[in-house]
Design a protein around this motif. Structure first.
Motif, PDB file in Angstrom:
ATOM      1  N   MET A 669       0.443  12.927 -46.796  1.00 29.55           N
ATOM      2  CA  MET A 669      -0.541  13.761 -46.086  1.00 29.55           C
ATOM      3  C   MET A 669      -1.430  14.508 -47.071  1.00 29.55           C
ATOM      4  O   MET A 669      -2.628  14.698 -46.822  1.00 29.55           O
ATOM      5  CB  MET A 669       0.168  14.747 -45.159  1.00 29.55           C
ATOM      6  N   VAL A 670      -0.868  14.920 -48.201  1.00 22.31           N
ATOM      7  CA  VAL A 670      -1.673  15.570 -49.242  1.00 22.31           C
ATOM      8  C   VAL A 670      -2.733  14.608 -49.754  1.00 22.31           C
ATOM      9  O   VAL A 670      -3.918  14.946 -49.884  1.00 22.31           O
ATOM     10  CB  VAL A 670      -0.775  16.046 -50.412  1.00 22.31           C
ATOM     11  N   SER A 671      -2.328  13.375 -50.051  1.00 25.30           N
ATOM     12  CA  SER A 671      -3.249  12.380 -50.596  1.00 25.30           C
ATOM     13  C   SER A 671      -4.331  12.030 -49.584  1.00 25.30           C
ATOM     14  O   SER A 671      -5.509  11.849 -49.946  1.00 25.30           O
ATOM     15  CB  SER A 671      -2.480  11.117 -50.988  1.00 25.30           C
ATOM     16  N   ALA A 672      -3.955  11.931 -48.322  1.00 26.51           N
ATOM     17  CA  ALA A 672      -4.933  11.601 -47.281  1.00 26.51           C
ATOM     18  C   ALA A 672      -6.005  12.680 -47.190  1.00 26.51           C
ATOM     19  O   ALA A 672      -7.216  12.382 -47.145  1.00 26.51           O
ATOM     20  CB  ALA A 672      -4.221  11.445 -45.944  1.00 26.51           C
ATOM     21  N   ILE A 673      -5.572  13.932 -47.153  1.00 28.34           N
ATOM     22  CA  ILE A 673      -6.519  15.044 -47.050  1.00 28.34           C
ATOM     23  C   ILE A 673      -7.366  15.135 -48.305  1.00 28.34           C
ATOM     24  O   ILE A 673      -8.595  15.389 -48.239  1.00 28.34           O
ATOM     25  CB  ILE A 673      -5.764  16.359 -46.780  1.00 28.34           C
ATOM     26  N   ALA A 674      -6.766  14.908 -49.471  1.00 28.63           N
ATOM     27  CA  ALA A 674      -7.537  14.923 -50.728  1.00 28.63           C
ATOM     28  C   ALA A 674      -8.629  13.868 -50.699  1.00 28.63           C
ATOM     29  O   ALA A 674      -9.784  14.118 -51.094  1.00 28.63           O
ATOM     30  CB  ALA A 674      -6.600  14.687 -51.909  1.00 28.63           C
TER      31      ALA A 674
END
Length: 948
Positions: A669-674
């Protein structure tokens, strides 16, 4: 004439008398006579009339100031359920209040008194308190129970040095054995050799504690706390023989349902070191070394709130310490009460859920086979547990005590097993001796696996005992390299080590410093064989190969569980094992399935886990479970504490706050938002998964390879946990404006968003916590939670709580409020908002929708009557061990109330972590009968969940 003479004589006598009466001497004589009469009368009154009363009540009068300890505050859960309290109990104490002519006489008297006292206490089933940081391991060797800075501080206190830097290098590196020798010497406590090692350690423990009080002669040292009435009675009967010993009413800390809360609450104990005392005195100058304070956990973190204020009294005491009169006094003030955010029932239930799931995984992986050898194409998920490993685990983790086999109380089975052990030991030591003495010894690589194990252990023994001086070994030496490459024999290596002065000959009974190599080597062989014959850890290796070689059967292992009280006596089960009607394999599976033998006892993979449940609206931690745990009511018992230290399942490690591993796909989820926020990918854009990501070297694979996911948008990529999609995100984040790959740029982008969600800092809970680690290499693989990403379970909880509530990042808290003993509010704790993540609603919706899709595809949540969202993850640490299983999520999906993070170390598949979360949701929202969720038996492992 005659009459005249008489008159004159009378006049002369009269004149003489008058002169005497008028003289100063006469007056002085009269005064003396009067004073003498008064003195005689007073002496008569004191000795004859009032003598008995004064003898009883006024033999000796001493003014003494006594500190009155305060009552420690209680600890409650969020609903006012009691978790920790203090109660009055009897303690056995000892004071150094005797009179001795010499130091030697004093030491002998005190040591003898303590020894007699120990026998009384232990014969009545009570335990001694323990402050000395030295234990005896299973081989009978002295070992330290602390390490690092705590060990150095302890050593400094023993040697009487104020600073660690004042210690010599020799003192800093002193072995536990040599430190005990110092304490036994006439430089300290002059403890004679007549006391065995075990008894000596007990005596030294008390003497060391007494030395902390040496500046106050009448301050008593606690020998045993919370003792039984029988101990009190025997001690009281023998007080005339036990100089300085007394029974005192004391305050003892008690913990409710301690197994579930010890990782949070911790425990109390006496101040460890002078350094710790100085830190406490910065907060309250009244602290002294004999005070009982919080050692770890909430007990330590809120020490000054819980402690209260001491009182005192000045009294007259007689020569035997009895109080005659109180001059002045001040009553102590009770400590404050602490309320936690934890829900007691939820905490206990999550612990049981974790244990059931761990047992279920074990049962599903145990096979009726002797060994498991992975094939070239097998993965960590294919690892199984041979039943022989289970049998040995019971010995290896000391659930079955091998030292009991040779005692008079040993059962017939234990005695038979011990005789087989002696035969095995003799055979192995003979073979070892032959290999070490042979003119043509075999190279290490030519030995069979069993003999290699024994040879390797012999080298470890030499290193650990300081005989082999590892600090002097030249690692570039050709012979050393040959040994490491397994191309030479142990004999060749050790002979060379002697010639290179890598052997400390003073430790192997060499009489002459001019001994030649052959003589030294002969002594070295004797040292090895003698040491191995007494070494418990080596003995366990022998038992392992006895099991493998079928000389020690599974049936005998099972029977000894009854013999040693691990299992409750059951005549029918014992009869079934003896007759062969019940097979050992099925018997063992049944006991694990019914939690009669727990994952913690076996200490096999998996044997541990953690789970954190958080209120998404407040950041309050509702449950923070670490499995396995321990009984903090018994932490002061030296024998129990030693068991915890040597337990292979490490029950004293708080896995929720101190165990960090890669987060795996829970990081996506961190990577997606980034990716979205940095503009390298849009919400509606799709990426075609081809299975094999060849834009980097070495080539990376999606978990679905050789298949492929096809086209996925951000929600679909989260739902299917497509590695290819997130490899592409990581790659795009790393591309500079001119299109070149910039690793630093990609890592900085991922770090920026990880920090936005609190993963760059500790969670905020009021306990010691391992520092989080955001990946510092390989941005492409870091985007799927690999690289060097490492986080604790509670840090993942902080992160998923922020995801669940759409951007509020709390500093999580375990504390609700503090009140005084009457219930008046002193301080209210509200979790602080660390930061807020501002994102467009569409981005949050896409992430949440993807997480909902994960749960919808998970078999673990089938039939759960509430919508849950989450993300699974697996993290590989070693190809030889099963992967770590993770799950983060929240519920309800539409309006989150709680978030969860679960980690099962070496738990095989994330489905197992998801299954734990599913049961937590069922329990919390009352979606099933409690007996269904918490059955007290092993629960079936989750169905494999692909995509992590």
């Amino acid at each position: 004439m005659k009459k005249e003479v008489q008159v004159n004589l009378f006049s002369d006598i009269k004149e003489i008398i008058m002169n005497i009466l008028k003289s100063r001497l006469f007056v002085l004589l009269v005064v003396f006579a009067v004073m003498f009469s008064v003195l005689v009368q007073r002496l008569f009154s004191l000795q004859i009339i009032q003598g008995e009363e004064y003898l009883e009540n006024f033999t000796l009068k001493i003014i003494k100031e006594r500190t009155i300890a305060s009552t420690r505050g209680n600890i409650y859960d969020r609903n006012g359920e009691l978790l920790a309290y203090s109660e009055l109990a009897y303690s056995v104490k000892i004071e150094d209040n005797g009179s001795y002519r010499t130091t030697k006489e004093k030491n002998q008297a005190i040591n003898g008194t303590i020894y007699e006292l120990i026998k009384i206490i232990e014969s009545n089933g009570d335990s001694l308190t323990s402050d000395l940081k030295i234990l005896i391991d299973e081989s009978g060797n002295y070992v330290y129970s602390v390490e690092g800075s705590k060990l150095l501080r302890f050593i400094a206190d023993v040697y009487g040095e104020k600073l660690v830097d004042d210690l010599s290098e020799e003192q800093k590196n002193v072995s536990a054995e040599n430190l005990i020798a110092y304490l036994r010497s006439d430089k300290r406590y002059d403890l004679s050799d007549e006391y065995a090692a075990v008894d000596a350690l007990k005596i030294l423990n008390i003497r060391y504690s007494m030395s902390a009080n040496s500046f106050k002669k009448y301050v008593a040292t606690t020998v045993a706390a919370d003792v039984s009435d029988s101990t009190v009675a025997v001690v009281m009967e023998n007080l005339d023989k036990l100089q300085g010993v007394s029974i005192a009413e004391d305050s003892v800390r008690k913990y409710v349902d301690s197994l579930y809360f010890s990782s949070i609450i911790g425990y109390t104990g006496k101040v460890d070191t002078e350094e710790d005392l100085k830190e406490l005195q910065k907060k309250d100058e009244d602290y002294v070394l004999t005070d009982v304070v919080g050692q770890i956990g909430i007990e330590k973190e809120l020490e000054t709130e819980l402690q209260g204020a001491k009182g005192y009294e000045k009294v007259y005491v007689d020569n035997v310490g009895r109080v005659i009169e109180t001059l002045e006094s001040k009553e102590p003030e009770a400590g404050n009460d602490v309320y936690l955010t934890i829900d007691k029932n939820l905490q206990a239930s999550v612990y049981k859920i974790l244990e059931q799931k761990l047992a279920g995984i074990l049962v599903s992986k145990i096979r009726n086979m002797k060994t498991y050898t992975p094939s070239e194409n097998s993965s960590s998920s294919d690892i199984v547990i041979p039943i022989d490993d289970v049998y040995f685990a019971l010995i290896n983790n000391s659930i079955i005590d091998i030292n009991a086999f040779s005692t008079d109380k040993a059962s017939s089975t234990e005695k038979a097993v011990y005789q087989k052990f002696l035969s095995k030991q003799s055979s192995v030591l003979t073979q070892l001796n032959w290999e070490l003495s042979s003119n043509k010894p075999a190279a290490y690589e030519s030995l069979d696996e069993e003999m290699q194990v024994y040879m390797s252990y012999a080298v470890s023994l030499l290193s650990n005992s300081g005989v082999l001086l590892t600090s002097k070994i030249d690692t570039s030496d050709d012979t050393y390299k040959a040994w490491k490459n397994e191309t030479i024999s142990l004999k060749e290596y050790l002979t060379h080590a002697i010639s290179m002065n890598w052997i400390d000959t003073s430790k192997i009974d060499i009489e002459s410093q001019y001994s030649d190599t052959n003589e030294i080597y002969g002594k070295l062989i004797t040292y090895i064989t003698d040491s191995l014959s007494k070494d418990s850890a080596f003995g366990k290796k022998l038992y392992k190969y006895m099991i493998k070689g079928n000389s020690l059967s599974g049936r005998e292992i099972c029977l000894m569980l009854f013999d040693q009280g691990v299992l409750e006596y059951n005549e029918s089960e014992i009869s079934g094992l003896n007759s062969g009607a019940t097979g050992a394999y099925n018997f063992m599976l049944d006991k694990i399935s019914n939690l009669k033998i727990t994952p913690a006892q076996l200490a096999l993979d998996p044997c541990s886990g953690s789970c954190v449940v958080t209120d998404t609206d407040t950041g309050e931690v509702l449950a923070m479970v670490s499995y396995p745990s321990y009984d903090n009511n018994r932490i002061t018992e030296s024998k129990y504490y030693a068991q915890l230290v040597f337990d292979l399942s490490k029950p004293m490690l708080n896995r929720a706050t101190q165990q960090n591993t890669a987060p795996g796909s829970t990081f996506k989820m961190v990577s997606a938002i980034a990716g979205v926020q940095e503009g390298v990918i849009s919400l509606n854009e799709t990426v075609q998964c081809k299975g094999l990501y060849d834009k980097i070297e070495p080539v990376a694979k999606c978990w679905i390879y050789p298949s492929a996911h096809g086209n996925l948008n951000i929600s679909g990529a989260i739902q299917h946990s497509c590695n290819y999609y997130f490899y592409e995100v990581g790659n795009r984040l790393s591309l500079s404006p001119n299109g070149t790959f910039d690793e630093k740029q990609g890592l900085e982008s991922l770090k920026k968003y990880a920090e936005m969600f609190g993963l760059g800092e500790k969670s905020g809970v009021e306990l010691p916590e391992t520092e989080p680690q955001i990946s510092s290499n390989d941005p492409v693989r870091s985007a799927i939670g690999q690289g060097t990403n490492n986080f604790t379970t509670v840090q993942l909880s902080k992160y998923v709580t922020a995801v669940a509530n759409s951007g509020t990042v709390f500093n999580l808290s375990l504390l609700d409020k503090v009140t005084d003993s009457k219930g008046t509010l002193i301080k209210d704790y509200t979790p602080e908002v660390s930061k807020t993540v501002e994102l467009p609603g569409a981005v949050w919706d896409a992430v949440h929708f993807g997480m909902r899709g994960v749960v919808e595809e998970s078999a673990a949540f089938e039939g759960v009557q509430i919508n849950v969202a989450g993300k699974t993850g697996t993290a590989q640490e070693s190809k030889k061990r099963a992967n770590h299983a993770l799950f983060v999520g929240y519920a309800p999906y539409e309006s989150p109330e709680i978030s969860m993070s679960v980690r099962i170390a070496n738990g095989y598949t994330s489905a197992n972590a998801a299954a734990v979360a599913s049961d937590v949701v069922k329990y919390y929202f009352n979606l099933a009968d409690e007996g269904e969720v918490i059955s007290g038996t092993a629960s079936q492992p989750g169905a494999d969940h692909a995509g992590d």
